[in-house]
Scaffold this motif. Structure first.
Motif, short mmCIF file in Angstrom:
data_model
loop_
_atom_site.label_atom_id
_atom_site.label_comp_id
_atom_site.label_asym_id
_atom_site.label_seq_id
_atom_site.Cartn_x
_atom_site.Cartn_y
_atom_site.Cartn_z
N LYS A 210 2.50 -5.23 -22.37
CA LYS A 210 1.47 -6.27 -22.48
C LYS A 210 1.85 -7.53 -21.71
N ARG A 211 3.12 -7.90 -21.74
CA ARG A 211 3.53 -9.19 -21.16
C ARG A 211 3.29 -9.26 -19.65
N PHE A 212 3.22 -8.10 -19.00
CA PHE A 212 2.99 -8.10 -17.56
C PHE A 212 1.50 -8.17 -17.21
N ASN A 213 0.65 -7.74 -18.15
CA ASN A 213 -0.80 -7.86 -17.98
C ASN A 213 -1.27 -7.23 -16.66
N LEU A 214 -0.85 -6.00 -16.42
CA LEU A 214 -1.17 -5.33 -15.16
C LEU A 214 -2.25 -4.27 -15.35
N ALA A 215 -3.18 -4.23 -14.43
CA ALA A 215 -4.18 -3.16 -14.39
C ALA A 215 -3.54 -1.94 -13.72
N PRO A 216 -4.07 -0.73 -13.99
CA PRO A 216 -3.54 0.46 -13.32
C PRO A 216 -3.48 0.32 -11.80
N ALA A 217 -4.47 -0.34 -11.21
CA ALA A 217 -4.48 -0.51 -9.76
C ALA A 217 -3.31 -1.34 -9.28
N ASP A 218 -2.90 -2.34 -10.08
CA ASP A 218 -1.74 -3.16 -9.72
C ASP A 218 -0.47 -2.33 -9.67
N ILE A 219 -0.31 -1.48 -10.69
CA ILE A 219 0.88 -0.64 -10.77
C ILE A 219 0.88 0.38 -9.62
N ALA A 220 -0.29 0.95 -9.36
CA ALA A 220 -0.40 1.94 -8.29
C ALA A 220 -0.11 1.32 -6.93
N THR A 221 -0.54 0.09 -6.72
CA THR A 221 -0.26 -0.60 -5.46
C THR A 221 1.24 -0.70 -5.22
N SER A 222 2.00 -0.94 -6.29
CA SER A 222 3.45 -1.03 -6.14
C SER A 222 4.08 0.32 -5.81
N VAL A 223 3.45 1.40 -6.25
CA VAL A 223 3.94 2.72 -5.85
C VAL A 223 3.79 2.89 -4.34
N THR A 224 2.64 2.49 -3.81
CA THR A 224 2.43 2.61 -2.36
C THR A 224 3.42 1.72 -1.60
N GLN A 225 3.71 0.54 -2.15
CA GLN A 225 4.68 -0.35 -1.50
C GLN A 225 6.08 0.26 -1.51
N LEU A 226 6.42 0.92 -2.62
CA LEU A 226 7.73 1.56 -2.72
C LEU A 226 7.83 2.70 -1.71
N ILE A 227 6.78 3.51 -1.61
CA ILE A 227 6.77 4.62 -0.64
C ILE A 227 6.86 4.09 0.78
N SER A 228 6.10 3.04 1.07
CA SER A 228 6.13 2.46 2.42
C SER A 228 7.50 1.91 2.75
N SER A 229 8.16 1.31 1.77
CA SER A 229 9.51 0.78 1.99
C SER A 229 10.48 1.90 2.32
N ILE A 230 10.34 3.02 1.65
CA ILE A 230 11.20 4.18 1.93
C ILE A 230 10.93 4.70 3.35
N GLU A 231 9.67 4.83 3.70
CA GLU A 231 9.31 5.35 5.02
C GLU A 231 9.79 4.43 6.14
N GLN A 232 9.76 3.13 5.89
CA GLN A 232 10.21 2.17 6.91
C GLN A 232 11.73 2.17 7.06
N PHE A 233 12.42 2.57 6.02
CA PHE A 233 13.89 2.59 6.07
C PHE A 233 14.39 3.71 6.98
N TYR A 234 13.68 4.83 7.01
CA TYR A 234 14.13 6.02 7.73
C TYR A 234 13.36 6.22 9.04
N SER A 235 14.01 6.92 9.95
CA SER A 235 13.26 7.46 11.08
C SER A 235 12.48 8.67 10.57
N PRO A 236 11.38 9.04 11.22
CA PRO A 236 10.59 10.18 10.74
C PRO A 236 11.40 11.46 10.56
N ALA A 237 12.38 11.67 11.44
CA ALA A 237 13.17 12.90 11.37
C ALA A 237 14.11 12.92 10.18
N ASP A 238 14.49 11.75 9.68
CA ASP A 238 15.46 11.66 8.59
C ASP A 238 14.84 11.41 7.22
#
Length: 207
Positions: free
Chosen positions: A96-124
């Motif tokens: 409750k204290r974070f007061n986040l909608a499902p879309a807010d949480i899902a957006t952070s999943v996409t940010q986490l995935i993007s961060s992982i993809e940016q860390f690696y070269s496509p081959a790795d």
């Protein structure tokens, strides 16, 4: 010929860490889903446990500092040559204290995935497995902390699965696990850890 060990990073919260809801302590290696997964996969794989109680996708919980998922993942990526990354986050973001909608949480999943993809070269780039949100059932004493959680879980599961499809990732829907929760309605019981490890081992072996 030297056998190549495939490293699997399991990055999550207290359920990945292995918190026992009956004792408040940590399950031992014979019970945690991460270690059970390692046993089931055999010597070709090495599971790296990266669970942290209270870890979130979006916010740093009060008083606990470096628990935000995106901020804390990078050191693991720098330290290990990974074949697979398992992401098991989102439960703490329902509080409750974070007061986040499902879309807010899902957006952070996409940010986490993007961060992982940016860390690696496509081959790795490692294979990525997204575990859907745990269908919690907070018991008295915890229900106020997770107020209105039930309105968020189903939409969040749908959004997580959609994101996995869009990014071409592997999605594990754990809503169908049978009686997986302990007495607090938040943390996996022994059977829940066993079921999750079996489900994940099937996914990993199919990659």
């Amino acid at each position: 010929m030297t056998q190549i060990t495939k490293k699997i990073l399991c990055f999550g919260d207290s359920n990945t860490w292995g918190l026992n809801p009956e004792t408040g302590k940590r399950y031992d290696e014979s019970a945690r889903w991460t270690m059970l997964l390692n046993q089931q996969l055999g010597s070709e794989y090495k599971v790296i446990e990266a669970g942290q109680p209270n870890r979130t996708l979006v916010n740093n919980p009060p008083f606990t500092g470096e628990l935000n998922g995106i901020r804390y993942l990078k050191p693991y990526l720098e330290q290990h040559v990974l074949s697979i990354i398992v992401i098991a986050l989102g439960t703490n973001d329902l509080k409750k204290r974070f007061n986040l909608a499902p879309a807010d949480i899902a957006t952070s999943v996409t940010q986490l995935i993007s961060s992982i993809e940016q860390f690696y070269s496509p081959a790795d780039l490692p294979q990525i497995i997204i575990i859907g949100p745990l269908f919690i059932n907070p018991q008295p004493g915890l229900s106020r902390i997770y107020l209105n959680y039930e309105q968020k879980l189903l939409p969040l599961n749908v959004l997580f699965e959609r994101i996995a499809q869009e990014y071409g990732l592997n999605y594990v829907d754990i809503s169908k696990l049978k009686a997986p929760l302990g007495s607090d309605g938040i943390h996996l019981n022994y059977q829940g850890h066993k079921q999750l490890s079996e489900l994940l081992s099937q996914v990993v072996l199919q990659l």
